[in-house]
Design a protein around this motif. Sequence first.
Motif, PDB file in Angstrom:
ATOM      1  N   GLU A  82       0.793  -1.219   0.000  1.00 41.22           N
ATOM      2  CA  GLU A  82       0.000   0.000   0.000  1.00 41.22           C
ATOM      3  C   GLU A  82       0.832   1.278   0.000  1.00 41.22           C
ATOM      4  N   PRO A  91      -4.027  -1.545 -10.250  1.00 43.81           N
ATOM      5  CA  PRO A  91      -4.504  -1.022  -8.967  1.00 43.81           C
ATOM      6  C   PRO A  91      -5.748  -1.752  -8.464  1.00 43.81           C
ATOM      7  N   PHE A  92      -6.587  -2.220  -9.393  1.00 51.22           N
ATOM      8  CA  PHE A  92      -7.780  -2.960  -8.985  1.00 51.22           C
ATOM      9  C   PHE A  92      -7.388  -4.244  -8.244  1.00 51.22           C
ATOM     10  N   ARG A  94      -4.473  -4.880  -6.840  1.00 50.98           N
ATOM     11  CA  ARG A  94      -3.788  -4.483  -5.606  1.00 50.98           C
ATOM     12  C   ARG A  94      -4.801  -4.181  -4.500  1.00 50.98           C
ATOM     13  N   ASP A  95      -5.803  -3.385  -4.816  1.00 54.67           N
ATOM     14  CA  ASP A  95      -6.818  -3.041  -3.813  1.00 54.67           C
ATOM     15  C   ASP A  95      -7.608  -4.264  -3.374  1.00 54.67           C
ATOM     16  N   LEU A  96      -7.842  -5.169  -4.293  1.00 58.61           N
ATOM     17  CA  LEU A  96      -8.551  -6.400  -3.963  1.00 58.61           C
ATOM     18  C   LEU A  96      -7.722  -7.270  -3.008  1.00 58.61           C
ATOM     19  N   LEU A  98      -5.421  -6.310  -0.956  1.00 57.73           N
ATOM     20  CA  LEU A  98      -5.299  -5.648   0.343  1.00 57.73           C
ATOM     21  C   LEU A  98      -6.525  -5.867   1.235  1.00 57.73           C
ATOM     22  N   GLN A  99      -7.633  -6.290   0.687  1.00 58.61           N
ATOM     23  CA  GLN A  99      -8.842  -6.520   1.476  1.00 58.61           C
ATOM     24  C   GLN A  99      -8.847  -7.865   2.194  1.00 58.61           C
ATOM     25  N   VAL A 145       0.890  -6.161  -8.316  1.00 56.17           N
ATOM     26  CA  VAL A 145       0.421  -5.381  -7.164  1.00 56.17           C
ATOM     27  C   VAL A 145       1.385  -4.297  -6.699  1.00 56.17           C
TER      28      VAL A 145
END
Length: 187
Positions: A82, A91-92, A94-96, A98-99, A145
């Motif tokens: 992050e 980025p999609f 990566r954000d996924l 991170l959840q 990521v």
Amino acid sequence: MLFALYADQDQLSYDGLRNRSSRGIDALNRHLTKPLTPKYRATPLAVFLFGLAVLYFGSGVAKVVLGGPEWVSATNLGRYIEHFYQLGYSPFVRDLVLQFDTLLLIAAIGTIVFELGFVFSVLFDRLFHLFVLLAISFHIGIAIVMGPVFLYSLVFLALFVDWEKILERLGPSNRSRSNTTTLTEGV
């Protein structure tokens, strides 16, 4: 320079084929149609592979010694991913990633296992092909990521993938070597 020290092993490069073809078209065809044997050695590639494995091992040791058990945590790996300079190519994704703390924990453990284990797989030829696939996955994951692409590592590691076994599993089971076409047929 390292490749020049092992010129006698140069069977598959353009120069190796050219030298073989100087003995006549029949010698070249025999060479191209015979399967590789376990006697085929690529010492320079093995030396470079061992050097890469030692670099991974050093990185793994640093993570364990300097980072301790805290390094192998979802929070820690999430912080690396992050960070503002880690943009990644997706980025999609990566954000996924991170959840999901479980996914981050598995990735952290997988990183340590890969970095510490790869050198042993190279030295003792145990689970080597699995570790090569782990290494390729490792670098693709980092590119997606986090952003840095180690293309040279991906190309180098692809040299050690057992492509023949993969093609056997993907292709028809009745494939035979008699269907092999050489470079000189039809000339």
